[in-house]
Design a protein around this motif. Structure first.
Motif, short mmCIF file in Angstrom:
data_model
loop_
_atom_site.label_atom_id
_atom_site.label_comp_id
_atom_site.label_asym_id
_atom_site.label_seq_id
_atom_site.Cartn_x
_atom_site.Cartn_y
_atom_site.Cartn_z
N GLN A 18 55.93 45.68 71.45
CA GLN A 18 55.98 46.12 69.75
C GLN A 18 57.13 46.48 69.14
O GLN A 18 57.24 46.88 68.09
CB GLN A 18 54.14 47.13 69.56
CG GLN A 18 53.05 46.10 70.00
CD GLN A 18 52.02 45.49 69.56
OE1 GLN A 18 51.66 47.29 69.33
NE2 GLN A 18 50.92 45.82 69.44
N TYR A 64 52.30 49.16 72.33
CA TYR A 64 53.27 47.98 73.36
C TYR A 64 54.89 48.88 73.12
O TYR A 64 55.19 48.17 71.96
CB TYR A 64 52.84 47.17 73.29
CG TYR A 64 51.79 46.81 73.53
CD1 TYR A 64 50.49 46.94 74.91
CD2 TYR A 64 49.92 46.53 73.21
CE1 TYR A 64 49.99 47.20 75.51
CE2 TYR A 64 48.98 46.27 73.60
CZ TYR A 64 48.71 46.34 74.79
OH TYR A 64 47.24 46.68 75.28
N GLY A 67 47.99 42.12 70.25
CA GLY A 67 47.76 43.79 70.53
C GLY A 67 46.42 44.44 70.67
O GLY A 67 45.83 43.18 71.16
N VAL A 101 51.12 40.97 66.57
CA VAL A 101 50.60 41.68 66.87
C VAL A 101 49.08 42.04 66.93
O VAL A 101 48.11 42.63 67.52
CB VAL A 101 51.08 42.78 65.72
CG1 VAL A 101 50.71 44.72 66.21
CG2 VAL A 101 52.69 43.31 66.72
N THR A 124 55.80 52.61 76.66
CA THR A 124 54.46 52.20 76.01
C THR A 124 53.58 53.33 76.31
O THR A 124 53.16 54.47 76.64
CB THR A 124 53.39 51.06 76.43
OG1 THR A 124 53.91 50.02 76.69
CG2 THR A 124 51.80 50.91 76.15
#
Lengths: 615, 276
Positions: free
Chosen positions: A543, A540, B79, B75, A531
């Protein structure tokens, strides 16, 4: 350290000489292949040595370089005469005169002439990992009906050595010599095919780059006259009394080398040469000298008017080159414009000069080198194996050249999409600039980055769109067997890019951040596991992986997934199908190109006149 | 926790929003309109249909569009960086464009190219909007935005207004329903999809509703009632605009975005930055 640096510089020169003299297929192929592990090893060994290191050189090297300088300029002069090009002759003459003046003015300095720090070592690694495969690619490429294979490969390998040398010098006079050597190398390579177009374009490259050389000489004169020093390290250790004018000229030479508008024509002209030339100019060498130079002087120019004007100019080029790229129909030209555009972004980030911006610049340099080397190699494969040069010939490439298209697809993804390095560079820039916004400035910068990246995205999607078009139903895709060398080079880049992207967070934190730290101070970037953290923002690992998997699926899956569903012809409202379908050529934008270039000239003059404080 | 639930239920919720939109639109036209759950009835009908496709690549990209759209929403909600969420949306556009360009159908290809024009219009504005929120709140983190004490919409009204006018571009509403343009290019990128594959694309569009309106909601800061109010206003406004305006040329859209919306948002940001 001294030995390793010497090895990094000299080995390619020696290899090139052997290849050039032997002119044997076996030796050429074997030696180029051998350069890959050797240069990687020497670059890596140099990297793990303590750095930065100042390295003394024997006195005769200084003398030899001066003599070499004059030889080089005399050669340019001679070329100008035999090619009946007044501009080249005049510029060469000016350089000779200026060089003499500089040499007369210069007093002896005790500062060592070689300076190896993080940036240099990073470039060694880039040259070894990205540059050498291009030479390997060239060994096979030149077998496809091109003349002069051995001398060509020799020049490519030699160029790598020149680049390694150029990034390790400390003395600006030496830097001038190597700057002009890269000019020479590009001149020879662009004119390699020897036809009329090649000659014209090589002349163009020569005189434009000579302007950069003159700018360095003028900068050198001012440095010697006003400050009394002419080494990068001295420059950085006395930031308060460095002459702005000299820095202005130094950045001018960077703008010329980095093919920023209005000096972008020479890089576009390079496409007439065999494709490995473009690959090497765009990825590991030559144009990367531009951001390198700006990074070198970044701590000194940070926050000055010069830096701001550089930001305006390069940001402008970033957007405008992307717009012009939309109007092009030659694949290599599209790639060239996107290089010009991204070089603008790299220099912009370097000129901003804060730790995070410098990190962004370095990330862009690394990833752009990989992705562009990759894309140009694929462009070479397309040209030689599939005879495709224009994007309207790229129709249905997914059926004709599935593997090559997959690689191109991946290269394009690397240039703009989410988890890849170029995106991270842009992301960092926007976040960093948002911080500055508190002071009410730099709004232009956000517009630049936002608009430029949007334009580049639609450019790549447009090109991909035309190449994935398929005929009705599923025809069997035909896998053309490609030469082993081509496959090796493609897979090499692919695997590297993939590996770095998966480990992008530790890569940035462990490799890029220390480099940025040595230039601009500690950036607030760190990684926990996979990350990536920056300030309060986090990318992250889920992601990164999510986006990577999505994009991998999008570009690889079409070859493997076969749905068990009934296949029909497109509905198309029952109308007739057109024989051919083209794509938009953005003609409406093409007519503004003249205005764009004119405005860039104005900005360019502003950088020198206002930024350098000549007014 | 609520954002996890919201992410998982996004397709359902998006379907309801879409159904509601059809009802509202019908009422604006003095029709009765379909039942609220019509999108789901459509869903079951489409899933039941015989799967037909042009070729696997095309069908696959429809599914990828759906997944990418959902992931972009995840996301955004899970996120902590709005900017990254904006860029994730581009992946969905990529899947849509690649799929639509891969078939030999002029409507579909034209739609794909127009989709790119949509992107060039709204993407820089999305970036500006996120930056403007950052300027107000001092963070890109969605949690910080949602716990901000002030009223973002009052501090960046022009940005909000610009975003309000961008929503039709993102959701393919008139006057900016250029890529779909049902009467002209018969749905653009959607035209060649059918059966379950069309359903994937269709559901992807529902998720886009949630994605867009989440951004609208952010303008309320910690005042959730304000966020909800803004969402309702934006929803009604977009539908009203959709009902009352004719489709523009794509050049007009790009010009409008670049000559009017972006300068307006930039002006707001500059003024705000100077004010602080």
């Amino acid at each position: 350290m001294g030995t390793l640096v010497t090895l990094n510089i000299v080995l390619p020169w020696v290899a090139a000489l052997i290849i050039f003299l032997a002119k044997k297929d076996v030796i050429t192929n074997f030696l180029t292949f051998l350069m890959l592990p050797i240069l990687m090893l020497t670059a890596y060994l140099a990297y793990i040595q303590p750095h930065p290191a100042l390295i003394e050189t024997p006195k005769w090297v200084d003398l030899a370089i001066t003599i070499y300088d004059f030889g080089l300029l005399a050669y340019f002069f001679y070329q100008g005469v035999i090619r009946k090009n007044v501009l080249i002759t005049v510029l060469a003459t000016i350089q000779i005169v200026f060089l003499i003046i500089v040499l007369l003015m210069m007093n002896h300095s005790l500062t060592p002439n070689i300076y190896v720090d993080n940036i240099t070592l990073m470039f060694y690694l880039i040259v070894a990992i990205v540059g050498v495969p291009i030479a390997i690619f060239a060994t096979k490429y030149m077998d496809y009906g091109e003349k002069g294979k051995h001398s060509f490969v020799a020049i490519v390998v030699w160029f790598l050595g020149v680049m390694n040398f150029a990034v390790s010098v400390n003395n600006i006079e030496w830097f001038f010599a190597l700057f002009e050597t890269t000019t020479l190398a590009s001149y020879v390579m662009i004119g390699f095919r020897g036809d009329k177009e090649a000659i014209n374009n090589s002349n163009l490259a020569l005189w434009m780059n000579q302007i950069g050389g003159i700018a360095i000489l003028i900068a050198l004169m001012i440095f010697v006259k006003i400050d009394g020093f002419y080494h990068f390290t001295d420059l950085l250790s006395h930031p308060e009394n460095v002459s702005m004018a000299a820095l202005g000229f130094l950045s001018l030479s960077a703008l010329v080398k980095g093919a920023q508008m209005p000096f972008h024509k020479w890089l576009l002209g390079a496409m007439v040469a065999p494709t490995p030339v473009s690959a090497i100019l765009h990825s590991a060498t030559m144009v990367k000298i531009a951001p390198y130079l700006i990074l070198r002087i970044a701590p000194v120019i940070k926050g000055t008017l010069l830096a701001k004007l550089l930001i305006i100019t390069t940001g402008y080029v970033f957007v405008v080159a992307a717009i012009i790229a939309l109007t092009q129909d030659n694949f290599k030209k599209i790639l060239a414009y996107s290089t010009i555009s991204l070089l603008g972004l790299m220099m912009l980030a370097a000129a901003v000069g804060t730790p995070i911006a410098v990190t962004a610049s370095l990330i862009l340099i690394i990833f752009h080198a990989f992705a562009k080397g990759f894309l140009f190699v694929e462009a070479g494969v397309l040209e030689k194996v599939f005879h495709v040069k224009y994007i309207n010939q790229m129709r249905r490439l997914i059926e004709k050249a599935p593997l090559t298209l997959m690689f191109i697809f991946f290269g394009f993804l690397n240039m703009t999409f989410v988890p890849f390095g170029t995106f991270i560079g842009k992301w960092m820039m926007i976040e960093e600039v948002s911080n500055f916004l508190q002071h009410g400035s730099y709004i232009l910068l956000i517009l630049y980055v936002g608009a430029g990246s949007a334009f580049l995205s639609i450019l790549y999607m447009k090109v991909l769109g035309i190449s994935v078009r398929k005929a009705h139903g599923i025809k069997k895709t035909s896998f053309v067997k490609l030469p082993k060398t081509f496959n090796f080079v493609s897979v090499w880049y692919y695997v590297w890019l993939l590996a770095i992207t998966v480990f992008i967070a530790p890569f940035i934190a462990e490799f890029v951040v220390p480099i940025a730290k040595s230039i601009a101070g500690e950036p607030e970037i760190y990684a926990t596991g996979l990350t990536l953290h920056m300030y309060n923002s986090t990318l992250y690992f889920w992601q990164i992986f999510g986006a990577l998997i999505l994009l991998l699926l999008i570009h690889v899956l079409p070859y493997f997934v076969k749905f068990k569903a009934d296949v029909v012809h497109p509905y198309n409202c029952g109308e007739n199908f057109p024989r051919h379908m083209e794509t938009w050529n953005f003609e409406c934008l093409a007519k503004y190109e003249g205005y764009f270039v004119a405005f860039s000239i104005a900005l360019f003059i502003m950088v020198v006149v206002l930024g350098g404080g000549l007014l | 926790m609520i954002n996890v639930i919201l992410t998982i239920l996004a397709p359902l919720l998006g379907g309801v929003v879409y159904g509601l939109e059809r009802v509202v639109k019908a009422r604006m036209q003095r029709r009765v309109g379909p039942p609220l759950l019509q999108p789901f009835y459509d869903f079951f009908k489409l899933m039941d249909k015989r799967p037909i496709m042009i070729h696997s690549l095309h069908a696959l990209m429809g599914i990828m569009y759906f997944i990418a759209e959902w992931f972009a929403l995840a996301v955004l909600l899970l996120g902590n960086d709005l900017l990254i969420a904006v860029f994730f949306h581009v992946i969905a556009v990529l899947a849509l464009v690649i799929g639509a360009s891969s078939v030999r159908s002029p409507y579909s290809v034209l739609g794909a190219l127009r989709e790119l024009m949509h992107m060039i219009s709204y993407e820089p504005l999305m970036v500006l909007m996120v930056v403007a929120l950052y300027l107000v709140i001092g963070s890109f983190d969605i949690r910080d935005v949602l716990s901000y004490e002030g009223y973002p919409v009052l501090e960046i009204p022009l940005v909000f207004f610009a975003f309000l006018l961008t929503i039709p571009m993102m959701l393919q509403k008139s006057p900016f329903d250029i890529a779909e343009a049902h009467q002209e290019i018969i749905g653009g990128p959607e035209i060649e999809y059918s059966g379950p594959f069309y359903e994937a694309l269709y559901t992807g569009k529902w998720i886009e509703y949630i994605y867009v309106f989440t951004f609208v909601f952010l303008f309320g800061g910690s005042h959730y009632w304000l966020g909800a109010l803004l969402v309702v206003i934006a929803f009604l406004f977009v539908n009203l605009l959709d009902n009352s305006s004719a489709r523009l040329d794509f050049r007009a859209m790009v010009r409008f975005a670049w000559a009017f919306l972006i300068p307006m948002a930039a002006l707001n940001i500059i003024l705000l930055a100077l004010w602080q």
